[in-house]
Design a protein around this motif. Structure first.
Motif, PDB file in Angstrom:
ATOM      1  N   THR A  80       0.795  -1.347  -0.075  1.00  0.00           N
ATOM      2  CA  THR A  80       0.130   0.000   0.199  1.00  0.00           C
ATOM      3  C   THR A  80       0.822   1.244  -0.093  1.00  0.00           C
ATOM      4  O   THR A  80       0.465   2.469  -0.412  1.00  0.00           O
ATOM      5  N   GLU A  81       2.114   1.137   0.311  1.00  0.00           N
ATOM      6  CA  GLU A  81       3.081   2.344   0.305  1.00  0.00           C
ATOM      7  C   GLU A  81       4.516   1.717   0.316  1.00  0.00           C
ATOM      8  O   GLU A  81       4.761   0.669   0.664  1.00  0.00           O
ATOM      9  N   ILE A  82       5.197   2.777  -0.087  1.00  0.00           N
ATOM     10  CA  ILE A  82       6.671   2.581  -0.072  1.00  0.00           C
ATOM     11  C   ILE A  82       7.433   3.309   1.272  1.00  0.00           C
ATOM     12  O   ILE A  82       7.330   4.426   1.047  1.00  0.00           O
ATOM     13  N   PRO A  83       7.626   2.487   2.087  1.00  0.00           N
ATOM     14  CA  PRO A  83       8.063   3.136   3.546  1.00  0.00           C
ATOM     15  C   PRO A  83       9.320   3.826   3.489  1.00  0.00           C
ATOM     16  O   PRO A  83      10.386   3.556   4.290  1.00  0.00           O
ATOM     17  N   PHE A  84       9.371   5.360   3.012  1.00  0.00           N
ATOM     18  CA  PHE A  84      10.401   6.227   2.937  1.00  0.00           C
ATOM     19  C   PHE A  84       9.947   7.618   2.828  1.00  0.00           C
ATOM     20  O   PHE A  84       9.024   7.480   1.788  1.00  0.00           O
ATOM     21  N   GLU A  85      10.499   8.500   3.327  1.00  0.00           N
ATOM     22  CA  GLU A  85      10.116   9.918   2.802  1.00  0.00           C
ATOM     23  C   GLU A  85      11.539  10.433   1.997  1.00  0.00           C
ATOM     24  O   GLU A  85      12.642   9.884   2.378  1.00  0.00           O
ATOM     25  N   ILE A  86      11.173  11.501   1.327  1.00  0.00           N
ATOM     26  CA  ILE A  86      12.483  12.067   0.362  1.00  0.00           C
ATOM     27  C   ILE A  86      12.571  13.380   1.168  1.00  0.00           C
ATOM     28  O   ILE A  86      11.654  14.313   1.267  1.00  0.00           O
ATOM     29  N   GLN A  87      13.786  13.877   1.463  1.00  0.00           N
ATOM     30  CA  GLN A  87      14.048  15.104   2.122  1.00  0.00           C
ATOM     31  C   GLN A  87      15.145  15.801   1.204  1.00  0.00           C
ATOM     32  O   GLN A  87      15.990  15.251   0.570  1.00  0.00           O
TER      33      GLN A  87
END
Length: 275
Positions: A80-87
């Motif tokens: 349901t999601e790719i578990p990381f955020e981009i900063q």
């Protein structure tokens, strides 16, 4: 580009440098034009191309999920999601990223034209019968490059992103990925695959120069397949079908390279036999 085989003349060293200088100048101008076009559509490129593999509804994930459901395979791509955020961690990070991505996109867009310039640079050193392959060279090389880029983008890159995003050493560590790191993976993967898909063309010229033979490639075929299988095993889920989807195109490229080298070796033997 050494000797002009059609006119019997030979260019001076300075003439070579002048031709090379103009090749580089025209290539840079073409890349700048391509980069300008890409920069004008940068928002679309980032939202719909670069960041698309981070979304769970990306076409590759959907394809493998449907495949897993149909054949009762590993369900790791049904997420349901790719578990990381981009900063972005620097003040000018997003601006410089926009510039360099535009340059990379510009290079990909004008790649056939750069091939044309390279062909013009080397053509005076070729026979007339070799010059007639100009269109075939440009089309085949461009096609292989774009196929490699698409292969990297739609297969290797999303598989790598999914694998790395879900790889953990501890629940304590969260994945907050730097923008430069994410884009580095994309550029490296896409451009590397584009270059890898040029293997048949590279083997063609190496065989023409006598640096590679079909016998040599056949001798080390098993090692090549081991490397291909390891790559496929690393970036795909633990099931045979998905691994084969990655392995087969690379194996075909290698076998095509052997076929090309064999044809060139055979032609050379005929030329020697005819004296």
């Amino acid at each position: 580009m050494a000797k002009n085989k059609n006119e019997g003349g030979e260019m001076s060293f300075l003439d070579h440098l002048e031709e090379l200088r103009w090749l580089l100048v025209r290539s840079c101008i073409a890349i700048i034009i391509g980069a300008s076009v890409a920069f004008a559509f940068s928002r679309f490129i980032f939202d719909n191309i670069i960041f698309a593999p981070k979304k769970s509804d990306f076409v590759t994930y959907q394809f493998f999920c449907d495949l897993a459901n149909k054949y009762d395979l590993d369900k790791s791509f049904c997420v349901t999601e790719i578990p990381f955020e981009i900063q972005s961690r620097t003040m000018d990070g997003q601006f410089t990223t926009d510039i360099w991505i535009s340059v990379t996109a510009g290079l990909i867009l004008v790649f056939p034209y750069i091939l044309y310039l390279i062909w013009k640079f080397i053509s005076p050193a070729l026979y007339d019968k070799e010059k007639k392959y100009a269109v075939s060279f440009i089309l085949s090389t461009s096609l292989l490059f774009f196929l490699g880029v698409l292969f990297g983008y739609y297969l290797i890159m999303p598989l790598s992103i999914n694998f790395l995003a879900n790889y953990t050493i501890s629940d304590v560590v969260k994945n907050d990925i730097d923008l430069a790191s994410y884009l580095s993976l994309i550029k490296t993967t896409v451009l590397s695959c584009g270059i890898v898909f040029e293997l048949p063309i590279i083997i063609y010229f190496l065989a023409k120069l006598g640096l590679v033979t079909a016998q040599f490639l056949r001798k080390y075929r098993r090692y090549a397949y081991v490397i291909i299988l390891i790559l496929a095993a690393v970036v795909t889920p633990p099931d045979v079908v998905s691994q084969m989807i990655v392995t087969i195109p690379l194996a075909i490229l290698f076998e095509l390279s052997i076929f090309i080298a064999a044809r060139i070796n055979k032609n050379k033997e005929k030329e020697l036999a005819n004296g």
